[in-house]
Design an enzyme around this catalytic site. Structure first.
Site, PDB file in Angstrom:
ATOM      1  N   SER A  52      25.081 -61.792  22.592  1.00 23.65           N
ATOM      2  CA  SER A  52      25.079 -62.985  21.737  1.00 23.65           C
ATOM      3  C   SER A  52      26.437 -63.220  21.113  1.00 23.65           C
ATOM      4  O   SER A  52      27.270 -62.330  21.027  1.00 23.65           O
ATOM      5  CB  SER A  52      24.015 -62.830  20.648  1.00 23.65           C
ATOM      6  OG  SER A  52      22.742 -62.803  21.234  1.00 23.65           O
ATOM      7  N   CYS A  90      25.197 -57.299  22.720  1.00 25.79           N
ATOM      8  CA  CYS A  90      24.781 -56.457  23.859  1.00 25.79           C
ATOM      9  C   CYS A  90      25.833 -56.389  24.963  1.00 25.79           C
ATOM     10  O   CYS A  90      25.611 -55.766  26.002  1.00 25.79           O
ATOM     11  CB  CYS A  90      23.454 -56.981  24.427  1.00 25.79           C
ATOM     12  SG  CYS A  90      22.206 -57.239  23.171  1.00 25.79           S
ATOM     13  N   SER A 135      18.710 -68.201  21.008  1.00 26.30           N
ATOM     14  CA  SER A 135      19.350 -67.094  21.745  1.00 26.30           C
ATOM     15  C   SER A 135      18.856 -67.066  23.191  1.00 26.30           C
ATOM     16  O   SER A 135      19.614 -66.738  24.104  1.00 26.30           O
ATOM     17  CB  SER A 135      19.119 -65.744  21.054  1.00 26.30           C
ATOM     18  OG  SER A 135      17.786 -65.305  21.202  1.00 26.30           O
ATOM     19  N   GLU A 154      26.857 -51.928  19.359  1.00 30.34           N
ATOM     20  CA  GLU A 154      26.894 -52.841  18.219  1.00 30.34           C
ATOM     21  C   GLU A 154      26.190 -52.209  17.021  1.00 30.34           C
ATOM     22  O   GLU A 154      25.871 -52.878  16.045  1.00 30.34           O
ATOM     23  CB  GLU A 154      26.256 -54.182  18.580  1.00 30.34           C
ATOM     24  CG  GLU A 154      24.822 -54.100  19.057  1.00 30.34           C
ATOM     25  CD  GLU A 154      24.145 -55.454  19.084  1.00 30.34           C
ATOM     26  OE1 GLU A 154      24.068 -56.091  18.025  1.00 30.34           O
ATOM     27  OE2 GLU A 154      23.709 -55.866  20.174  1.00 30.34           O
ATOM     28  N   ASN A 196      14.294 -53.265  24.001  1.00 32.67           N
ATOM     29  CA  ASN A 196      15.709 -53.610  24.027  1.00 32.67           C
ATOM     30  C   ASN A 196      16.538 -52.395  23.616  1.00 32.67           C
ATOM     31  O   ASN A 196      16.103 -51.588  22.790  1.00 32.67           O
ATOM     32  CB  ASN A 196      15.992 -54.796  23.088  1.00 32.67           C
ATOM     33  CG  ASN A 196      17.306 -55.491  23.428  1.00 32.67           C
ATOM     34  OD1 ASN A 196      18.104 -55.000  24.220  1.00 32.67           O
ATOM     35  ND2 ASN A 196      17.549 -56.654  22.822  1.00 32.67           N
ATOM     36  N   HIS A 251      20.496 -58.088  31.719  1.00 30.10           N
ATOM     37  CA  HIS A 251      20.292 -57.605  30.350  1.00 30.10           C
ATOM     38  C   HIS A 251      18.849 -57.933  29.973  1.00 30.10           C
ATOM     39  O   HIS A 251      18.397 -59.070  30.153  1.00 30.10           O
ATOM     40  CB  HIS A 251      21.267 -58.304  29.399  1.00 30.10           C
ATOM     41  CG  HIS A 251      20.885 -58.122  27.950  1.00 30.10           C
ATOM     42  ND1 HIS A 251      20.694 -56.882  27.395  1.00 30.10           N
ATOM     43  CD2 HIS A 251      20.606 -59.024  26.968  1.00 30.10           C
ATOM     44  CE1 HIS A 251      20.337 -57.021  26.128  1.00 30.10           C
ATOM     45  NE2 HIS A 251      20.275 -58.313  25.843  1.00 30.10           N
ATOM     46  N   LYS A 291      12.497 -65.131  33.791  1.00 27.65           N
ATOM     47  CA  LYS A 291      12.949 -66.532  33.733  1.00 27.65           C
ATOM     48  C   LYS A 291      14.363 -66.685  34.298  1.00 27.65           C
ATOM     49  O   LYS A 291      14.705 -67.722  34.872  1.00 27.65           O
ATOM     50  CB  LYS A 291      12.911 -67.039  32.285  1.00 27.65           C
ATOM     51  CG  LYS A 291      11.482 -67.232  31.773  1.00 27.65           C
ATOM     52  CD  LYS A 291      11.477 -67.757  30.354  1.00 27.65           C
ATOM     53  CE  LYS A 291      10.044 -67.818  29.828  1.00 27.65           C
ATOM     54  NZ  LYS A 291       9.945 -68.396  28.489  1.00 27.65           N
ATOM     55  N   THR A 313      10.668 -56.745  19.946  1.00 25.05           N
ATOM     56  CA  THR A 313      11.726 -56.580  20.949  1.00 25.05           C
ATOM     57  C   THR A 313      12.734 -55.507  20.509  1.00 25.05           C
ATOM     58  O   THR A 313      13.878 -55.487  20.948  1.00 25.05           O
ATOM     59  CB  THR A 313      12.449 -57.917  21.263  1.00 25.05           C
ATOM     60  OG1 THR A 313      13.116 -58.387  20.079  1.00 25.05           O
ATOM     61  CG2 THR A 313      11.488 -58.986  21.722  1.00 25.05           C
TER      62      THR A 313
HETATM   63  N1  ACO Z   1      -0.857 -64.019  25.625  1.00 28.83           N
HETATM   64  C1  ACO Z   1       0.102 -64.292  26.518  1.00 28.83           C
HETATM   65  N2  ACO Z   1       1.273 -64.887  26.170  1.00 28.83           N
HETATM   66  C2  ACO Z   1       1.451 -65.222  24.874  1.00 28.83           C
HETATM   67  C3  ACO Z   1       0.469 -64.987  23.896  1.00 28.83           C
HETATM   68  C4  ACO Z   1      -0.747 -64.356  24.314  1.00 28.83           C
HETATM   69  N3  ACO Z   1      -1.697 -64.073  23.480  1.00 28.83           N
HETATM   70  N4  ACO Z   1       0.920 -65.437  22.717  1.00 28.83           N
HETATM   71  C5  ACO Z   1       2.151 -65.950  22.935  1.00 28.83           C
HETATM   72  N5  ACO Z   1       2.476 -65.820  24.238  1.00 28.83           N
HETATM   73  C6  ACO Z   1       3.713 -66.197  24.890  1.00 28.83           C
HETATM   74  C7  ACO Z   1       4.241 -67.548  24.483  1.00 28.83           C
HETATM   75  O1  ACO Z   1       3.631 -68.573  25.204  1.00 28.83           O
HETATM   76  C8  ACO Z   1       5.715 -67.389  24.807  1.00 28.83           C
HETATM   77  O2  ACO Z   1       5.895 -67.544  26.180  1.00 28.83           O
HETATM   78  P1  ACO Z   1       7.166 -68.349  26.758  1.00 28.83           P
HETATM   79  O3  ACO Z   1       8.382 -67.522  26.440  1.00 28.83           O
HETATM   80  O4  ACO Z   1       6.947 -68.438  28.210  1.00 28.83           O
HETATM   81  O5  ACO Z   1       7.194 -69.630  26.054  1.00 28.83           O
HETATM   82  C9  ACO Z   1       6.009 -65.919  24.487  1.00 28.83           C
HETATM   83  O6  ACO Z   1       4.727 -65.280  24.435  1.00 28.83           O
HETATM   84  C10 ACO Z   1       6.706 -65.696  23.149  1.00 28.83           C
HETATM   85  O7  ACO Z   1       5.919 -66.239  22.139  1.00 28.83           O
HETATM   86  P2  ACO Z   1       6.506 -67.349  21.130  1.00 28.83           P
HETATM   87  O8  ACO Z   1       5.470 -67.608  20.088  1.00 28.83           O
HETATM   88  O9  ACO Z   1       7.037 -68.506  21.882  1.00 28.83           O
HETATM   89  O10 ACO Z   1       7.791 -66.686  20.509  1.00 28.83           O
HETATM   90  P3  ACO Z   1       7.941 -65.694  19.287  1.00 28.83           P
HETATM   91  O11 ACO Z   1       7.949 -66.448  18.025  1.00 28.83           O
HETATM   92  O12 ACO Z   1       7.001 -64.558  19.402  1.00 28.83           O
HETATM   93  O13 ACO Z   1       9.436 -65.143  19.527  1.00 28.83           O
HETATM   94  C11 ACO Z   1      11.318 -64.288  20.637  1.00 28.83           C
HETATM   95  C12 ACO Z   1       9.855 -64.609  20.755  1.00 28.83           C
HETATM   96  C13 ACO Z   1      12.108 -65.551  20.334  1.00 28.83           C
HETATM   97  C14 ACO Z   1      11.818 -63.702  21.952  1.00 28.83           C
HETATM   98  C15 ACO Z   1      11.497 -63.240  19.497  1.00 28.83           C
HETATM   99  O14 ACO Z   1      10.830 -62.050  19.855  1.00 28.83           O
HETATM  100  C16 ACO Z   1      12.940 -62.927  19.202  1.00 28.83           C
HETATM  101  O15 ACO Z   1      13.585 -63.598  18.402  1.00 28.83           O
HETATM  102  N6  ACO Z   1      13.507 -61.831  19.796  1.00 28.83           N
HETATM  103  C17 ACO Z   1      14.865 -61.403  19.545  1.00 28.83           C
HETATM  104  C18 ACO Z   1      15.897 -62.326  20.172  1.00 28.83           C
HETATM  105  C19 ACO Z   1      16.112 -62.080  21.645  1.00 28.83           C
HETATM  106  O16 ACO Z   1      15.706 -61.064  22.197  1.00 28.83           O
HETATM  107  N7  ACO Z   1      16.820 -63.011  22.327  1.00 28.83           N
HETATM  108  C20 ACO Z   1      17.150 -62.854  23.720  1.00 28.83           C
HETATM  109  C21 ACO Z   1      18.619 -62.961  24.061  1.00 28.83           C
HETATM  110  S1  ACO Z   1      19.674 -62.275  22.806  1.00 28.83           S
HETATM  111  C22 ACO Z   1      19.443 -60.583  22.725  1.00 28.83           C
HETATM  112  O17 ACO Z   1      19.445 -59.889  23.701  1.00 28.83           O
HETATM  113  C23 ACO Z   1      19.219 -59.970  21.423  1.00 28.83           C
END
Ligand code: ACO
Length: 452
Positions: A366, A125, A217, A91, A332, A256, A265, A167
């Site tokens: 996605s 992906c 996502s 992609e 990733n 993936h 999860k 990521t």
């Molecule tokens: N210590 C331990 N864990 C922590 C801490 C800390 N200090 N701070 C945060 N966390 C945990 C949170 O509790 C959360 O856990 P959970 O997933 O079990 O709820 C996790 O870290 C992520 O933190 P969040 O604040 O909830 O999320 P964030 O705003 O950082 O965004 C996300 C995470 C959505 C994955 C972001 O990185 C993103 O958008 N990534 C790209 C999209 C993606 O990869 N999507 C997946 C499928 S699509 C694809 O493959 C592209």
């Protein structure tokens, strides 16, 4: 007219060889936490990532794919004329018309082989999985000419600064596909789920970055996992003549991996799906209180998620841990991420242990497109493990400073889509045997060199 039957297909079609390319530089995710000013553990525990690979303007999607193909051919001593199909899943788009595949043809043209089917596939992906299916389908079809296929899955996973940036990553997996393989695709079990969603997409042609609704996502990924898993299990049940097939019938799971926590999860989710089909089974006792949860709520319910993750902790270490190792070290890789998980499994578990095991693989892209297949390990994987040599190669990388990563991203942003340009990235970061961008001329034509 006579219908073609299974008897006419070549036997044991699957993966004969694997090679992986990843950049020579990476950053440590705990240093990134400090650099980004987020709480300690957010990237390392929260996302489950350890290192993140990156490149500057010296490499692009074509150079990293050239490196992967060249190294696959060299390491396994494959004749270029023995390839009849070459599929690319990516992609990372640098041209709206000319495919990466056609650039890779320079390698085959040097050996007089111009008759190679296959072209690029794009959908987030998922492109690598589609490329893989095309290759397998070709070998199992009347179009097959008896030669091998190569599948390339590769991407630069890049995000604008913010929550998604940790990521990021980059890498390519190259696979040789043919009959009598040690890693065999199990026939008749493949499942698929596709629908329309704006969870992650790249509408801005002036930017390498996606528009991403991160939380959404994740939900799309898990819901598509459920759909593929249940369809797959329906088919496996028929094949095994079993009423309630489950994760117990699977030895390893490769998903993936945008980041490791989501894979964790997914594995937990598989057991939730098994529980729904067999709620009275003693082994699902920790989930007994969640019988009445609606499907939509099950995707959001944190207590349920916690109970599933807790219940499957030991199983995760055994069935998923080995495949999670490499993606945790690189980040990733979009289309390559799931295949890097398979390479990781082959590298982390010895051939004797893998023998006769079933490996379930989940690909998600996605937009959205998702599929699930399983492999049966029927032969030795020792040769592949030795040639991949992943632990040693990953350990040999340079750990760069977060500032270097930020600077590389800034250079890429500034020079995206430019022409008449000589990249500024230091060639010291390019290892020997690796292709790099020498220049882009005034007609946007790209020129590559391989480092001695
Ligand atoms: N210590 C331990 N864990 C922590 C801490 C800390 N200090 N701070 C945060 N966390 C945990 C949170 O509790 C959360 O856990 P959970 O997933 O079990 O709820 C996790 O870290 C992520 O933190 P969040 O604040 O909830 O999320 P964030 O705003 O950082 O965004 C996300 C995470 C959505 C994955 C972001 O990185 C993103 O958008 N990534 C790209 C999209 C993606 O990869 N999507 C997946 C499928 S699509 C694809 O493959 C592209």
């Amino acid at each position: 007219m006579t219908a073609t039957t299974f008897e006419h297909y070549p036997e044991n079609v699957g993966i004969l060889a694997m090679e992986m390319y990843f950049p020579s530089r990476c950053v440590d995710q705990s240093e990134m936490e400090t650099f980004d000013g987020v709480s300690a553990g957010k990237y390392t525990i929260g996302l489950g990532q350890e290192k993140m690979a990156f490149i500057d303007d010296r490499e692009d999607i074509q150079s990293i794919c050239l490196t992967a193909v060249h190294n696959l051919m060299e390491k396994y001593n494959i004749a270029y004329t023995d390839i009849g199909r070459l599929e690319v899943g990516t992609e990372t788009i640098i041209d709206k018309s000319k495919s990466v595949k056609t650039t890779l043809m320079t390698l085959f043209g040097e050996h007089g082989n111009y008759e190679i089917e296959g072209i690029d596939t794009t959908n987030a992906c998922y492109g690598g999985f589609n490329a893989f299916s095309n290759a397998v389908n070709w070998i199992e079809s009347s179009s097959w000419d008896g030669r091998y296929a190569i599948v390339i899955a590769g991407d630069l996973a890049l995000y604008a600064s913010g929550a998604a940036r940790p990521t990021s990553g980059a890498g390519v997996v190259a696979m040789l596909i043919g009959k009598n393989a040690p890693i065999v695709v199990e026939r008749g079990l493949r499942s698929t789920h596709m629908e329309h969603a704006y969870d992650f997409y790249k509408p801005d042609m002036h930017s390498e970055y996606p528009v991403v609704d991160g939380k959404y996502s994740n939900t799309c990924y898990l819901a598509a996992f459920d759909a593929c898993y249940n369809r797959y299990m329906g088919r496996l049940g028929k094949a095994l003549n079993k009423e309630k097939p489950s994760m117990d019938d699977i030895d390893y799971l490769v998903c993936h991996s945008p980041y490791a926590k989501l894979v964790n999860k997914s594995f937990a989710r598989a057991s939730y799906n098994d529980f729904l089909k067999d709620p009275e089974n003693e082994k699902f006792a920790p989930l007994a209180g969640f019988k009445e949860v609606s499907y939509a709520e099950s995707l959001e319910n944190r207590d349920l998620e916690k109970a599933c993750v807790g219940m499957t902790k030991a199983g995760y270490a055994q069935k998923v841990g080995p495949a999670a190792f490499v993606p945790k070290q690189i980040g990733n890789m979009y289309t390559a991420a799931v295949w890097s998980g398979l390479a990781s499994l082959i590298s982390e578990v010895d051939s004797e242990t893998l023998k006769d095991k079933r490996v379930l693989l989940y690909s998600y892209g996605s937009g959205l497109a998702a599929s699930m297949i399983s492999f049966r390990i029927t032969g030795s994987t020792d040769g592949i493990k030795q040639k991949l040599n992943l632990r040693e190669r990953l350990a040999a990388r340079t750990i760069a400073k977060p500032e270097d990563f930020a600077e590389a991203m800034a250079i890429r942003e500034k020079t995206h889509n430019v022409r008449d340009y000589v990249p500024s990235g230091n060639l010291d970061h390019i290892a020997s045997g690796v292709y790099y961008v020498e220049k882009i001329d005034d007609k946007w034509r790209r020129f590559y060199k391989r480092k001695d």
